[in-house]
Design a protein around this motif. Sequence first.
Motif, short mmCIF file in Angstrom:
data_model
loop_
_atom_site.label_atom_id
_atom_site.label_comp_id
_atom_site.label_asym_id
_atom_site.label_seq_id
_atom_site.Cartn_x
_atom_site.Cartn_y
_atom_site.Cartn_z
N ALA A 43 0.82 -1.21 0.00
CA ALA A 43 0.00 0.00 0.00
C ALA A 43 0.85 1.26 0.00
CB ALA A 43 -0.93 -0.01 1.21
N LEU A 44 1.99 1.22 0.72
CA LEU A 44 2.87 2.39 0.81
C LEU A 44 3.84 2.47 -0.35
CD1 LEU A 44 3.66 2.32 4.64
CD2 LEU A 44 2.01 3.77 3.45
N GLY A 45 4.07 1.33 -1.03
CA GLY A 45 5.01 1.30 -2.15
C GLY A 45 6.46 1.35 -1.73
N VAL A 46 6.77 0.90 -0.52
CA VAL A 46 8.15 0.89 -0.02
C VAL A 46 8.38 -0.40 0.76
CG1 VAL A 46 8.35 3.39 0.14
CG2 VAL A 46 7.52 2.10 2.10
N ARG A 47 9.65 -0.78 0.88
CA ARG A 47 10.00 -1.91 1.74
C ARG A 47 10.27 -1.38 3.14
NH1 ARG A 47 11.62 -7.11 1.49
NH2 ARG A 47 11.47 -7.12 -0.80
N LEU A 48 9.66 -2.01 4.15
CA LEU A 48 9.79 -1.56 5.52
C LEU A 48 10.79 -2.39 6.31
CD1 LEU A 48 5.98 -1.01 6.26
CD2 LEU A 48 7.68 0.74 5.69
N LEU A 49 10.93 -3.66 5.95
CA LEU A 49 11.77 -4.58 6.72
C LEU A 49 12.71 -5.33 5.80
CD1 LEU A 49 9.02 -6.14 9.02
CD2 LEU A 49 10.85 -4.63 9.80
N HIS A 50 13.95 -5.54 6.28
CA HIS A 50 14.86 -6.49 5.67
C HIS A 50 14.67 -7.80 6.41
CE1 HIS A 50 16.80 -3.50 3.22
NE2 HIS A 50 17.19 -2.79 4.27
N ARG A 51 14.31 -8.86 5.71
CA ARG A 51 14.06 -10.14 6.33
C ARG A 51 15.18 -11.11 5.99
NH1 ARG A 51 9.61 -8.01 3.98
NH2 ARG A 51 7.62 -7.90 5.11
N THR A 52 15.74 -11.73 7.01
CA THR A 52 16.68 -12.83 6.82
C THR A 52 16.21 -13.98 7.69
OG1 THR A 52 18.16 -12.26 8.66
CG2 THR A 52 18.55 -11.15 6.54
N THR A 53 16.83 -15.11 7.57
CA THR A 53 16.44 -16.27 8.37
C THR A 53 16.77 -16.08 9.83
OG1 THR A 53 18.57 -17.32 7.88
CG2 THR A 53 16.69 -17.87 6.44
N ARG A 54 17.67 -15.14 10.15
CA ARG A 54 18.11 -14.99 11.53
C ARG A 54 17.53 -13.76 12.22
NH1 ARG A 54 24.50 -15.43 10.93
NH2 ARG A 54 23.97 -14.23 9.08
N LYS A 55 17.27 -12.68 11.48
CA LYS A 55 16.79 -11.48 12.16
C LYS A 55 16.05 -10.57 11.19
CE LYS A 55 20.89 -8.60 11.55
NZ LYS A 55 21.87 -7.71 12.21
N LEU A 56 15.40 -9.60 11.78
CA LEU A 56 14.71 -8.57 11.03
C LEU A 56 15.44 -7.24 11.26
CD1 LEU A 56 10.99 -9.30 11.99
CD2 LEU A 56 12.11 -9.89 9.84
#
Length: 307
Positions: A43-56
């Motif tokens: 909805a905002l058209g942006v990425r809010l979080l970097h997701r990895t298997t170990r952390k955010l």
Amino acid sequence: MEEVVPYFTFAEVVRIGSFTAAARALGLSKATVSKQVMQLEAALGVRLLHRTTRKLSLTAEGQSLYVRCQRILAELEAAKAEAQLLRRKPRGRLRVSIPMTFGLLRVLPAVPEFLARYPEIELDIQLDDRVVDLVEHGFDVCIRIAQLPDSSLVARKLTSSRRVICATPTYLGRHGTPRKPQDLKQHRCLQYTYLASGTAWRLRGKEGEVLVETGGPMQANSSLALKLAVLGHAGLAQFPMFAVWEELRDGHLVTVLDDYALPELSIWAVHAPGRTVTPKIRAWVDFLARRFEGEPGWSVDQAPERE
């Protein structure tokens, strides 16, 4: 409201640092939490979080949004705490409507005691004999003097007051004392504008109910105005006992046609059913009910004893 939910979910994920733990705290499935955050990003058209298997971790845009979400959540918590406090302690602005004469003679003299007892309540008192719409005019509670018709209002009876017909001894000395209801046609009968029966006075005696059409040189929308005219020997008038108690006690006025009863007045506190009975409303109504229990005979069916 639905569009706000993803923001709260996002803030909870960031605060806890885990989709799984956030889902547990919110009582949702992990898939639902992940979907809401993804919908918010779309909805905002942006990425809010970097997701990895170990952390955010937060993106720059996510960090900016999270700061704003924290402020909003803090304001909501403060509002919730304030609302809960208001439910426990009488406080805040209380807007009330009171009939003019009853307010001036019987309510306002008690207001200093009420304010001393509840210093965190701010009273906004409007005096008006007309029937006002509580919701439209923003009143928390109104005092009404009437036989209440069926309505959606929540009402508590505070007390009652009988009505009497009064004149001064001087007026009666000049014009005679009415002995039966029909005698009123020969007298100067001053009229209260909002009397339900208009200029027809309704009395009940041993022979039943009598309706007498009366006339006189004056009408007014205030019992206080009528009382001043009657005290000036201008005629006789109907009064609620609470308006003339002291004058009857002191002999400045006398009642006539005592063998006939006029319709009793019930005095109510009313509020709209959709409104929560807050501590400030309950404090006001309880205070008045206790106050009127201790009043002298204007609130009961007896005549005052003259001193």
